[in-house]
Write an enzyme that holds these catalytic residues in place. Structure first.
Site, PDB file in Angstrom:
ATOM      1  N   ASN B 390       0.806  -1.152   0.003  1.00  0.00           N
ATOM      2  CA  ASN B 390       0.189   0.064   0.010  1.00  0.00           C
ATOM      3  C   ASN B 390       0.770   1.148   0.041  1.00  0.00           C
ATOM      4  O   ASN B 390       1.014   1.736  -0.917  1.00  0.00           O
ATOM      5  CB  ASN B 390      -1.057   0.006   1.361  1.00  0.00           C
ATOM      6  CG  ASN B 390      -1.946   1.034   1.126  1.00  0.00           C
ATOM      7  OD1 ASN B 390      -2.044   2.043   0.201  1.00  0.00           O
ATOM      8  ND2 ASN B 390      -2.849   1.236   1.856  1.00  0.00           N
ATOM      9  N   ASP B 391       1.443   1.584   1.109  1.00  0.00           N
ATOM     10  CA  ASP B 391       2.308   2.948   1.437  1.00  0.00           C
ATOM     11  C   ASP B 391       3.361   2.919   0.251  1.00  0.00           C
ATOM     12  O   ASP B 391       3.543   4.079  -0.253  1.00  0.00           O
ATOM     13  CB  ASP B 391       2.851   2.985   2.594  1.00  0.00           C
ATOM     14  CG  ASP B 391       1.805   3.114   3.751  1.00  0.00           C
ATOM     15  OD1 ASP B 391       0.442   3.532   3.514  1.00  0.00           O
ATOM     16  OD2 ASP B 391       1.837   2.449   4.732  1.00  0.00           O
ATOM     17  N   ILE B 392       3.848   1.747  -0.273  1.00  0.00           N
ATOM     18  CA  ILE B 392       5.114   2.142  -0.870  1.00  0.00           C
ATOM     19  C   ILE B 392       4.526   2.253  -2.639  1.00  0.00           C
ATOM     20  O   ILE B 392       5.501   2.428  -3.517  1.00  0.00           O
ATOM     21  CB  ILE B 392       5.756   0.462  -0.879  1.00  0.00           C
ATOM     22  CG1 ILE B 392       4.990  -0.681  -1.601  1.00  0.00           C
ATOM     23  CG2 ILE B 392       6.429   0.225   0.090  1.00  0.00           C
ATOM     24  CD1 ILE B 392       5.916  -1.792  -1.900  1.00  0.00           C
TER      25      ILE B 392
END
Lengths: 149, 464
Positions: B390-392
């Site tokens: 997600n965040d990456i």
């Protein structure tokens, strides 16, 4: 003719004699030199041992030299490791850091049983878990990496 | 064996260890490298056993067999998803061993040639107390990291007021105690140093969140090396010093790479508390529209693409979906689609974790690319398939200066023609921030479990 040969023979004998003398002298010199050298070496060894006994200071500097140089080696070697193999890198460095077992073995070594020996034996067992576990898990991981067929 | 000879063989062992790390520069040479590591260790242990200091063999052999058997069984049985926990647990053992060796050197200094009890050389006292302190910190720190990674305790950072002040105070007391111990050599000071170091190891790692564990595990890796080097000074053994320095610098470099992957400073991670502000994240997701699709839709898009980049995250491993993903990739390749994998440096729970998990699922390593190698190719790619990450992939890291992850390097999945995003729900990632990628026109959300969704896509592809 015979006189000549006789003279030659005498000369030769004389030469041989002096050669023998020289050899003897050389031998005795060599022995003397050897003795002197051995004495010197003995003195030097004694001095070295004294130095080692007198101050750990010297060995600390050597240790620091080794440490700093090894950090540089480590820095360059580790940066060349491909990021894909960073997990095996951690596992294998974990295994080799268990080289601390060398210290544990010395503690566990003496013939008579002491408290220190017990500490050493426990440390040997702990490090052994790490050595076997670390190398085997690294091998397992590396065994999975393969190229496109 | 004479001292000269053992020092010489220790040197060979050191070279073997350097070659072991050198071999990891490429998967082809890596197995040979590991072999060098084993040879180096065998040389080190064998040589030590032959020194005159070691006289009784039976108990040592028993300890070696017991430890070796335990280690072998664990290493053969461990699941690759649990690798980070395993490494953390192993680090704790090195730490504890360092403490025990330092204690043994303190009580039997004559065995190490560093003096007699009560009259140990000053330099050795400093070295053994530092070695014991680092070992103790590594021990408890690794145990905390292990319990967090194993899910035995909550991964949430535990923060309380005055935490850093308390750590600082303990640190100062430890340094003062080392000075006192060096001067007077009392046993209680030694054990108090160990006890306080155990406490500080605990306090240092407790405030660090579960998602920051990759940095922590690398850092503890580094500490275990410095502990070995510290003991190496006590024993005047260059092998331990060299190995300690190699391991220490390796762990430090890995920590640095991890921090850079998150665009955070090392101190920011160590001081902890990250993920705390997660609860206060913006909850304005309601008015934005999301395009979601089914496995059949995804199968159709993937089947008609000419190039696909798969972006896996730790969720892939948790959902045990790596085999299904590889099956999907094989299927796509048989359709003539070019399939590659993009790995973010902090994907997974330890450095390089995703690469191992993909390798375990028989993904060839030459299809797996690092962020810098592949990030430009998203522009020319038809489909980015994000699974368990997600965040990456969050574009806010690039264009929203107010975002808490602004500046972090991300995979530019939004530049692909279509982005397929497998996820259970729209919930934010560990950084607690919304991902604008979900609401992009060219993003299709595939809501569901990573494994079953991928299996459904495989079925859809089969029917095409």
């Amino acid at each position: 003719m015979s006189n000549d040969s006789k003279g030659l023979k005498e000369n030769a004998e004389g030469l041989a004699e002096s050669a023998r003398d020289l050899a003897g002298k050389a031998e005795s010199l060599a022995v003397q030199a050897g003795e002197a050298a051995a004495a010197k070496a003995g003195q030097a060894a004694q001095a070295g041992a004294d130095a080692a006994m007198a101050g750990g200071g010297h060995s600390v500097v050597i240790g620091l030299t080794v440490l700093v140089l090894a950090i540089f080696v480590g820095y360059h070697v580790v940066w060349s490791v491909t990021p894909a193999l960073h997990s095996p890198l951690m596992a294998v460095t974990n295994a080799i850091s268990s080289v601390i077992i060398v210290g544990a073995l010395i503690a566990a070594g003496p013939a008579e049983f002491t408290g220190s020996q017990l500490l050493g034996l426990i440390a040997v067992a702990l490090a052994a878990v790490n050595i076997f576990g670390g190398f085997i898990v690294t091998q397992r991981m590396l065994g999975m990496f393969h190229k496109k067929k | 064996m004479s001292q000269e000879w053992s020092a010489f063989i220790y040197l060979i062992a050191s070279v073997c260890f350097i070659l072991a790390l050198r071999g990891l520069s490429h998967p082809k040479t890596s197995r040979q490298g590991n072999f060098f590591g084993m040879v180096g260790m065998a040389l080190a242990v064998g040589t030590t056993l032959l020194t005159p200091a070691v006289a009784s063999y039976a108990p040592i052999i028993i300890a070696l067999i017991v430890g070796g058997a335990i280690g072998t069984v664990i290493a053969l049985r461990i699941d690759m998803t649990a690798l980070p926990q395993l490494v953390a647990a192993f680090h704790s053992l090195v730490g504890l061993a360092a403490v025990l060796v330092a204690a043994a050197a303190f009580y039997s200094p004559e065995a190490y040639g560093i003096g007699t009890p009560g009259a140990i050389k000053t330099a050795s006292l400093i070295e053994m107390s530092i070695g014991a302190a680092i070992g103790a910190i590594t021990f408890t720190g690794s145990i905390v990291a292990f319990t967090k990674l194993q899910g035995m305790v909550s991964g949430d950072p535990l923060v309380f007021p005055g935490q850093h002040l308390l750590n600082l105070a303990i640190g100062v007391v430890i340094i003062a105690l080392i000075a006192y111990f060096t001067a007077m050599q009392p046993a209680w000071a030694f054990w108090l140093i160990v006890l306080l170091s155990l406490a500080i190891g605990l306090l240092l790692i407790v405030p660090i969140g579960g998602a920051d564990m990759p940095v922590v595990v690398s850092m503890l890796n580094s500490y275990s090396g410095w502990a070995a080097a510290g003991i190496g000074f006590t024993l005047s053994n260059n092998l331990l010093i060299i190995t300690g320095a190699l391991v220490g610098s390796s762990g430090a470099i890995l920590s640095y790479i991890m921090c850079k992957g998150m665009n955070r400073s090392f101190f920011n991670v160590i001081l902890g508390g990250f993920g705390q502000e997660g609860g206060a994240s913006k909850a304005d997701t309601g008015d934005k529209s999301v395009k979601s699709g089914s496995a059949e839709d995804a199968g159709f898009i993937l089947g008609n693409a000419s190039s696909v980049i798969i972006v896996p995250g730790y969720g892939l491993a948790v959902g045990q979906a790596q085999h299904a993903v590889r099956e999907m990739a094989d299927m796509l390749k048989s359709h003539g689609v070019k399939v590659r994998y993009a790995i973010h440096p902090v994907a997974g729970r330890m450095p390089g974790h995703m690469n191992v998990l993909l390798a375990e699922a028989n993904v060839p390593y030459d299809e797996v690319y690092e962020l810098e190698e592949i990030n430009r190719d998203f522009q020319q790619t038809d489909v980015a398939f994000v699974i368990g990450a997600n965040d990456i992939t969050n574009p806010a890291a690039e264009d929203d200066p107010s975002s808490s992850i602004y500046g972090m390097p991300v995979l530019k999945t939004n530049q692909a023609k279509t982005c397929l995003f497998v996820k259970r729900s729209l919930s934010p990632g560990y950084a607690g921030i919304d991902n604008p990628l979900f609401y992009k026109d060219n993003t299709m959300m595939l809501f569901g479990d990573a494994k079953s969704m991928t299996e459904d896509i495989v079925k859809a592809l089969e029917n095409q």
